[in-house]
Design an enzyme around this catalytic site. Sequence first.
Site, PDB file in Angstrom:
ATOM      1  CG  HIS A 141      -1.928   1.102   1.229  1.00  0.00           C
ATOM      2  ND1 HIS A 141      -1.598   2.411   1.557  1.00  0.00           N
ATOM      3  CD2 HIS A 141      -3.243   1.114   0.946  1.00  0.00           C
ATOM      4  CE1 HIS A 141      -2.680   3.168   1.471  1.00  0.00           C
ATOM      5  NE2 HIS A 141      -3.691   2.409   1.104  1.00  0.00           N
ATOM      6  CD  GLU A 172      -2.718   5.484  -1.187  1.00  0.00           C
ATOM      7  OE1 GLU A 172      -2.572   5.926  -0.027  1.00  0.00           O
ATOM      8  OE2 GLU A 172      -3.826   5.178  -1.660  1.00  0.00           O
ATOM      9  CG  HIS A 204      -5.007  -0.510  -2.556  1.00  0.00           C
ATOM     10  ND1 HIS A 204      -4.832   0.697  -3.204  1.00  0.00           N
ATOM     11  CD2 HIS A 204      -5.375  -0.198  -1.302  1.00  0.00           C
ATOM     12  CE1 HIS A 204      -5.085   1.696  -2.369  1.00  0.00           C
ATOM     13  NE2 HIS A 204      -5.420   1.172  -1.214  1.00  0.00           N
TER      14      HIS A 204
END
Length: 253
Positions: A141, A172, A204
């Site tokens: 992530h 991210e 995701h």
Amino acid sequence: MKQALLLVSFGTAAPGAQNSITAVENALIAAAPDRAVFRAYTSPTIRRILARRGVEMPDLTTALETLAAQGYEDVALQTTHVIPGFEYDRIKAEADRFAPKFARLRLGTPLLYEVADLTQLAEHAAQCWLPEEGALVLLGHGTEHRADLIYPALAGALRCAGADNALVGTVEGWPGFDAVLAMLRRGGWKQVCLRPLLLTAGEHARSDMAGEHPESWKSRLEAAGFGVSCCLEGMGSDEAVQEMYCRHLRAIL
């Protein structure tokens, strides 16, 4: 003394992705068979989506209030989060706030918390996750939290484990797409296997990683000339990862 096991996850609303959380939860429950089991999700968005589907899942505060009201005195709180980022900070703060309400409340750590976790996952990846040809890219992530350092640390652990064709990227955080693309080009690989460094293969994994839209990692790598395959299986489905979570739980029991 009444004993409880409180399992805390970020949560998922993606069809089928819940299986990875359930697999980890079942392993944790088996590791603490004498405790009553409770669950909580930390994501307000996912709880709202599930509520619209008729599935009520409490947040951590509500779950702890319930345990205190029902007279539980010994609580083992185990998170299924992957890194100790902002979500874990909030879990820890809430656990500290509620600790006086219990005779004993202990918090287990996320999957990747210390060096032993990184080396164990890296060795497992080197043995079981590498593709027959080309490079493996584990996609996490990412975060603005200092815990983002775990991703490059895992990349180093993979190299130490002999997985020279395994890279780590984030949606991210850092390393991002451009950094991973540069490493792939330097490595001379033509084929890439994308695999989620996530508990579940949720949005995701299905959209940011493997989506057919032009901004997904799969599409961008294909546009850069790579052949791309995607593994749409959350880490929670892997028995070795489940055992890592169980090790963290046993440490607090």
